[in-house]
Design an enzyme around this catalytic site. Sequence first.
Site, PDB file in Angstrom:
ATOM      1  N   ASP A 165      -1.711   5.221  -8.525  1.00  0.00           N
ATOM      2  CA  ASP A 165      -2.192   6.401  -9.252  1.00  0.00           C
ATOM      3  C   ASP A 165      -1.608   7.686  -8.690  1.00  0.00           C
ATOM      4  OD1 ASP A 165      -3.997   5.005 -10.972  1.00  0.00           O
ATOM      5  OD2 ASP A 165      -5.393   4.830  -9.298  1.00  0.00           O
ATOM      6  N   ASP A 221      -5.217  11.495 -20.709  1.00  0.00           N
ATOM      7  CA  ASP A 221      -5.684  12.639 -19.911  1.00  0.00           C
ATOM      8  C   ASP A 221      -5.212  13.985 -20.441  1.00  0.00           C
ATOM      9  OD1 ASP A 221      -6.949  10.935 -18.213  1.00  0.00           O
ATOM     10  OD2 ASP A 221      -5.448  11.008 -16.650  1.00  0.00           O
TER      11      ASP A 221
END
Length: 595
Positions: A534, A310
């Site tokens: 997450d 990411d």
Amino acid sequence: MNVWRRLSGPRRALALGGAGALVAGGLVTLPVTVAHAATQCDVSYTTSDWQGGFTATVNIKNIGDALNGWTLGFTFPDGNQRVQQGWSARWSQSGRNVTAQNESYNGAVASGATVSLGFNGAWSGSNPKPTSFTLNGVTCNGGTPPTTTPPTTPPPSTPPPTTPPPTTPPPTTPPPGQKVDNPYLNAQGYVNPEWKAKAESVAGGNRVSNNPTAVWIDRIAAINGTPDSSSNGAMGVRDHLNKALEQGADYIQFVIYNLPGRDCAALASNGELRADELPRYKAEYIDPIAAIQGDPKYASLRIVNIIEIDSLPNLVTNTSGNPGGTAMCDTVKANGAYVNGVGYALSKLGAIGNVYNYIDAAHHGWIGWDSNFSPTAQILKDAAVASGSTVNHVHGFIVNTANYSALREPYIKITDNVNGTSVRQSKWIDWNFYVDELSFAQAFRNELVAKGFDSKIGMLIDTSRNGWGGSARPTGPGATTNVDTYVNGGRVDRRIHAGNWCNQAGAGLGERPKAAPEPGIDAYVWVKPPGESDGSSKEIPNNEGKGFDRMCDPTYTGNARNGNSMSGALPDAPISGAWFPAQFAQLMQNAYPAL
């Protein structure tokens, strides 16, 4: 993590950075004046055009002395041509005159090296190409390529390949210190005993607890182990390597994840280092990891590093001018923290003979559009040659890390039409060129090779949570009432929106780790250990650098990035990386293939 970054509808082609299909054009070197003999250059300018807009790719080849800073200049032939948003340079326009100045990370250009940059533009009337370019005031070539044919539907399109890349040949046992082509093939993976114990604490967890998963090194303290942490374990890097030797494992997987200004477009996994702390990243994080991994004691292990998930795609999709662009992403793009940080990690770790670096390359629901596809490949290339690295320090790439995109969509093809309307126009696909991760990974591999990576690079796909089995899994195509009923009725990815990324309700374990499953794919892997959160469903104070992102809140009604849809997140989740037994139980329940 893995925040989906898109603007809905075809108008995004101008709002987001991207490069379309390149058009071949000859290069001609023009003589330079004696006063500027040290600067000589070739410039190619290629475009992909559609009605009212275009994407331009500019390649500057330095055929003179090495450059330390550069400024490209050219003039649009038509007064109605405009630069709207660019990448890999600081773009400006005055009248018809366009200037592109180097970024901090690509100002040094060796003799013979090429810098690639580009922009999205607008035009009316006609879109002729510039015929003259200057570099630092010195004339380069004309280099006008042939014109392109506008596509029939926006945005500019690069159709997915009709044939997959050739199958990577099986390796032979190399001499010590020489890398194999596929480190996963005919190899036993390391089973993290800390994750194994958590998995077996949930009923039925012993069915999957012997699968290899990656070890996340998401802060400096994790290098030596964090016994009091909720999101790391007491075992450090050396402990895991020693345990891998004890297990007789052939390979072990680590996630290198601590860039300055980490996760610049999300909050759940913001890191410990400020955006200006690249020196700390190098000296206190990468250097100690490299010293441990380079210990000759571990030379028999294939050490796989997943490099900075990411990160680099954010520099394409989440900077100013993009929907949801953030100040932090602007900062790390401007100061080169991501590009130079990744380059340094690749250089230091890739110099070790038994280390295999795979860079994170997002997923199809993030960069499957042409406006993101080629520019993301280019920024990956920029990082691969930064800070002393070369493309030879990159063994491959990984997609879908810690995400939920389906490996295959068996009942939807991107070429399908419903009553004469392409499925690309459905709300779910939203003009994307890919519907699943396998087709995307194979196509993106081709694009990476075209950008200059070795033709033998392999792709990894994280299948830890993209199975989407259970009773909600479709058994056939959807109704052909319209494209939306067809796609929504037949898609196995059951998320509310493809932009939802946090602790998704209804998800299941995907394919178990497997080597060489498809052409061009080195392995299916479980990089995100199933059952590790997450992000937290609500703000939870902690000293581990973990923030709160509303996309992890099940009551959140969304934003522009996910079409203002509900988040689809599970309730009562702990901070990122912490054990979430309710999620793990659901992942086993909805596993596909079933357990």
